[in-house]
Design a protein around this motif. Structure first.
Motif, PDB file in Angstrom:
ATOM      1  N   GLY B  65       0.724  -1.229   0.248  1.00 11.47           N
ATOM      2  CA  GLY B  65      -0.336  -0.087   0.251  1.00 11.47           C
ATOM      3  C   GLY B  65       1.019   1.322   0.089  1.00 11.47           C
ATOM      4  N   PHE B  66       2.027   0.972   0.023  1.00  9.84           N
ATOM      5  CA  PHE B  66       3.159   2.554  -0.207  1.00  9.84           C
ATOM      6  C   PHE B  66       2.931   3.170  -1.737  1.00  9.84           C
ATOM      7  CE2 PHE B  66       4.291   0.414   3.704  1.00  9.84           C
ATOM      8  CZ  PHE B  66       4.013   1.371   4.627  1.00  9.84           C
ATOM      9  N   GLU B  67       3.146   4.259  -1.075  1.00 10.43           N
ATOM     10  CA  GLU B  67       3.296   4.712  -2.349  1.00 10.43           C
ATOM     11  C   GLU B  67       4.886   4.977  -3.371  1.00 10.43           C
ATOM     12  OE1 GLU B  67       0.802   8.515  -2.898  1.00 10.43           O
ATOM     13  OE2 GLU B  67      -1.219   6.737  -2.792  1.00 10.43           O
ATOM     14  N   GLN B  68       4.284   4.755  -4.649  1.00 10.67           N
ATOM     15  CA  GLN B  68       6.634   5.153  -5.080  1.00 10.67           C
ATOM     16  C   GLN B  68       5.970   6.035  -6.113  1.00 10.67           C
ATOM     17  OE1 GLN B  68       5.648   1.446  -5.125  1.00 10.67           O
ATOM     18  NE2 GLN B  68       6.665   1.724  -2.680  1.00 10.67           N
ATOM     19  N   ILE B  69       6.899   7.251  -6.246  1.00 13.98           N
ATOM     20  CA  ILE B  69       6.935   8.709  -7.280  1.00 13.98           C
ATOM     21  C   ILE B  69       7.299   8.724  -8.127  1.00 13.98           C
ATOM     22  CG2 ILE B  69       6.515  10.914  -7.752  1.00 13.98           C
ATOM     23  CD1 ILE B  69       4.856  11.625  -5.372  1.00 13.98           C
ATOM     24  N   LEU B  70       7.392   7.961  -9.613  1.00 10.27           N
ATOM     25  CA  LEU B  70       8.643   8.019 -10.560  1.00 10.27           C
ATOM     26  C   LEU B  70       8.716   9.016 -11.084  1.00 10.27           C
ATOM     27  CD1 LEU B  70       9.610   5.089 -11.077  1.00 10.27           C
ATOM     28  CD2 LEU B  70       7.555   5.037 -13.277  1.00 10.27           C
ATOM     29  N   TYR B  71       7.801  10.052 -11.421  1.00  7.57           N
ATOM     30  CA  TYR B  71       8.058  11.092 -11.461  1.00  7.57           C
ATOM     31  C   TYR B  71       6.769  12.146 -11.538  1.00  7.57           C
ATOM     32  CZ  TYR B  71       6.371  10.203 -16.334  1.00  7.57           C
ATOM     33  OH  TYR B  71       5.644  10.543 -17.717  1.00  7.57           O
ATOM     34  N   PHE B  72       7.192  13.672 -11.672  1.00  8.77           N
ATOM     35  CA  PHE B  72       6.089  14.360 -11.283  1.00  8.77           C
ATOM     36  C   PHE B  72       6.403  15.338 -12.636  1.00  8.77           C
ATOM     37  CE2 PHE B  72       7.580  15.048  -7.118  1.00  8.77           C
ATOM     38  CZ  PHE B  72       6.603  14.555  -6.761  1.00  8.77           C
ATOM     39  N   ALA B  73       5.433  16.388 -12.865  1.00  2.00           N
ATOM     40  CA  ALA B  73       4.885  16.717 -14.974  1.00  2.00           C
ATOM     41  C   ALA B  73       4.749  17.748 -14.242  1.00  2.00           C
ATOM     42  CB  ALA B  73       4.301  15.895 -15.278  1.00  2.00           C
ATOM     43  N   ILE B 171       7.206  14.773  -1.784  1.00  2.00           N
ATOM     44  CA  ILE B 171       8.450  14.843  -1.915  1.00  2.00           C
ATOM     45  C   ILE B 171       8.449  13.744  -1.493  1.00  2.00           C
ATOM     46  CG2 ILE B 171      10.538  16.519  -1.371  1.00  2.00           C
ATOM     47  CD1 ILE B 171       8.740  18.381  -1.283  1.00  2.00           C
ATOM     48  N   ALA B 172       8.665  13.154   0.186  1.00  2.00           N
ATOM     49  CA  ALA B 172       9.342  11.832   0.418  1.00  2.00           C
ATOM     50  C   ALA B 172       8.143  10.970  -0.313  1.00  2.00           C
ATOM     51  CB  ALA B 172       8.238  11.691   1.614  1.00  2.00           C
ATOM     52  N   ALA B 173       7.889  10.560  -1.007  1.00  2.00           N
ATOM     53  CA  ALA B 173       7.256   9.795  -2.228  1.00  2.00           C
ATOM     54  C   ALA B 173       8.346   9.637  -2.420  1.00  2.00           C
ATOM     55  CB  ALA B 173       5.895   9.518  -2.555  1.00  2.00           C
ATOM     56  N   TYR B 174       8.330  10.365  -3.772  1.00  2.00           N
ATOM     57  CA  TYR B 174       9.784  10.590  -4.502  1.00  2.00           C
ATOM     58  C   TYR B 174      11.295  10.149  -4.085  1.00  2.00           C
ATOM     59  CZ  TYR B 174      12.836  12.415  -8.774  1.00  2.00           C
ATOM     60  OH  TYR B 174      13.178  12.687  -9.448  1.00  2.00           O
ATOM     61  N   LEU B 175      11.474  11.073  -3.029  1.00  2.00           N
ATOM     62  CA  LEU B 175      12.801  10.327  -2.497  1.00  2.00           C
ATOM     63  C   LEU B 175      12.970   9.107  -2.073  1.00  2.00           C
ATOM     64  CD1 LEU B 175      13.412  14.019  -0.294  1.00  2.00           C
ATOM     65  CD2 LEU B 175      14.742  13.086  -2.402  1.00  2.00           C
ATOM     66  N   GLY B 176      11.839   8.636  -1.995  1.00  2.00           N
ATOM     67  CA  GLY B 176      12.149   6.987  -1.518  1.00  2.00           C
ATOM     68  C   GLY B 176      11.898   7.011  -0.005  1.00  2.00           C
ATOM     69  N   ILE B 177      12.034   7.976   1.067  1.00  2.00           N
ATOM     70  CA  ILE B 177      12.062   7.578   2.807  1.00  2.00           C
ATOM     71  C   ILE B 177      10.528   8.351   3.004  1.00  2.00           C
ATOM     72  CG2 ILE B 177      13.955   8.284   2.151  1.00  2.00           C
ATOM     73  CD1 ILE B 177      13.345  11.490   3.389  1.00  2.00           C
ATOM     74  N   THR B 178      10.514   8.135   3.977  1.00  2.00           N
ATOM     75  CA  THR B 178       8.973   8.537   4.578  1.00  2.00           C
ATOM     76  C   THR B 178       8.409   9.726   5.265  1.00  2.00           C
ATOM     77  OG1 THR B 178      10.026   8.040   7.122  1.00  2.00           O
ATOM     78  CG2 THR B 178       8.697   6.546   6.026  1.00  2.00           C
ATOM     79  N   ASN B 179       7.876  10.337   5.238  1.00  2.00           N
ATOM     80  CA  ASN B 179       7.549  11.772   5.511  1.00  2.00           C
ATOM     81  C   ASN B 179       8.089  11.929   6.952  1.00  2.00           C
ATOM     82  OD1 ASN B 179       5.461  10.558   6.293  1.00  2.00           O
ATOM     83  ND2 ASN B 179       3.911  12.386   6.797  1.00  2.00           N
ATOM     84  N   VAL B 180       7.945  11.615   7.414  1.00  2.00           N
ATOM     85  CA  VAL B 180       8.853  11.458   9.270  1.00  2.00           C
ATOM     86  C   VAL B 180      10.226  12.046   9.079  1.00  2.00           C
ATOM     87  CG1 VAL B 180       8.944  10.543  11.674  1.00  2.00           C
ATOM     88  CG2 VAL B 180       6.515  10.013  10.128  1.00  2.00           C
ATOM     89  N   PHE B 181      10.839  10.975   8.218  1.00  2.00           N
ATOM     90  CA  PHE B 181      12.447  10.937   8.017  1.00  2.00           C
ATOM     91  C   PHE B 181      12.506  12.052   7.493  1.00  2.00           C
ATOM     92  CE2 PHE B 181      16.492   9.792   6.653  1.00  2.00           C
ATOM     93  CZ  PHE B 181      17.405  10.096   8.014  1.00  2.00           C
ATOM     94  N   LEU B 182      11.916  13.296   6.226  1.00  2.00           N
ATOM     95  CA  LEU B 182      11.739  13.687   5.474  1.00  2.00           C
ATOM     96  C   LEU B 182      11.967  15.586   6.698  1.00  2.00           C
ATOM     97  CD1 LEU B 182      12.734  15.680   3.426  1.00  2.00           C
ATOM     98  CD2 LEU B 182      10.071  15.499   2.417  1.00  2.00           C
ATOM     99  N   SER B 183      10.691  15.285   7.773  1.00  2.00           N
ATOM    100  CA  SER B 183      10.718  16.226   8.840  1.00  2.00           C
ATOM    101  C   SER B 183      11.980  16.303   9.310  1.00  2.00           C
ATOM    102  CB  SER B 183       9.880  15.964   9.243  1.00  2.00           C
ATOM    103  OG  SER B 183       8.405  16.887   9.488  1.00  2.00           O
TER     104      SER B 183
END
Lengths: 193, 193
Positions: B65-73, B171-183
């Motif tokens: 159920g985790f989302e990975q972002i391949l890219y933004f457009a 941003i976190a999903a794009y970087l491949g980390i959790t938003n907690v760690f991004l914080s």
DNA sequence: TTTATTTATTAAACTAGTTTAATGTTTTGA
DNA sequence: TCAAAACATTAAACTAGTTTAATAAATAAA
């Protein structure tokens, strides 16, 4: 000698006997002994290669001296630094033979000639680049979402013939982990069975 | 309305006024309101799109159920699932508008028509696919070799205008980390300054 | 304007993967 | 064929990043 190349091209597009002959004549053979390089960091990559024998690894060395392997290329695979080749800037990659290898190379000049004179070649490389891109996109998702253990298992399942020819150091550098941790993974898997 | 598209194409190849007009006429505009989808997992991607307004994210949902972002457009970027589009298999990706967006789309059928009738279009997409591939290759190396902190810093430096329009969750999903760690990373960087 | 929803932050316990170093094994090459 | 080099494994201490949960702040919806 060029039978494998012709067969590989035919998998992607259909060309007349003459067209394929003309195109393949633009390639010349190079022999690269084990531990020698097809390309070194800092050089501008002026060729695109098709491996007919042996095994290459395409890798980058980061500023801490660690190696990341972008991909391996064995018989029937294409090999180049597409970045340096298209932008004509110094490569950040090494392409090294892990076994005594043979590769058919086409120069940038001859490839441009082919683009200009054989329109279907444009299609060939569009299709090939697309396929390569799709594969890398899938690997990117895997690297973002899967543990090293499942990436290792999937790699062994997908390329069983390649695994046998690679040291664990190479496999670890491809998976993006240390060889020490790969050892742990292998032990864990062995115990399970 | 299609000025941005024409300008984008001209960056890659040179076409006559007629050629570019003919090609651009194959596109039609679609409006996608915020939180709506241009493509959903399971669908076959039958289009290639060029964003003229707004912002999309292209992502995958893994089995946990985790989302990975391949890219933004954003404006002036192309968007598609090239995997599903070329292989005509069900997509594993979602393409979702993060803002009210406008996109010019060309159907697979019309794109094949263009390939057949306007040879330079073949070159256009070969060149574009190559550039996209080079970018992904660089990102792959970064993901293998750099810490989340430096990937975050480099992302903010490379796409400052994008950062402002994205939540930290994206941003976190794009970087491949959790938003907690991004914080944590953001805090650490803020303290440094 | 008020409420519900989404987002960002923080803390604390936890785990996947790293680092360093030692030991034995295999491969290479002179 | 012998010595050197490269490789694989194990252990133990360590760290980058996760997980869960609670709280505050910002946004959206009614």
């Amino acid at each position: 000698m060029k039978a494998l190349l012709k067969q590989n091209i035919a998998k992607h597009i259909s060309l007349s006997e003459n067209e394929i002959e003309d195109f393949c004549n633009l390639f010349e053979q190079k022999l690269i002994p084990k531990k020698n390089f097809l390309l070194r960091e800092g050089e501008i990559c002026k060729f695109e290669g098709f491996v007919t024998k042996g095994l290459f690894r395409v890798y980058h060395i980061d500023k801490n001296g660690f190696e990341q392997i972008l991909y391996f290329a064995i018989e029937n695979w294409w090999v180049t630094d597409i970045d340096s080749f298209t932008t004509e800037t110094p490569s950040q990659l090494f392409i090294e033979a892990l076994e005594d290898s043979e590769v058919l190379v086409i120069s940038k000049k001859d490839k441009e000639f082919a683009y200009a004179n054989l329109p279907k070649i444009e299609k060939l490389f569009r299709v090939m680049t697309q396929k390569t891109h799709v594969a890398l996109q899938r690997r990117m998702i895997d690297n973002l979402s899967k543990t090293a253990e499942s990436r290792y298992i999937e790699f062994t399942e997908k390329y069983p013939q390649l695994i046998q020819r690679l040291s664990n150091i190479q496999i670890a550098a491809y998976l993006g982990i240390t060889n020490v941790f790969l050892s742990n993974i292998r032990k864990k898997i062995a115990v399970k069975k």
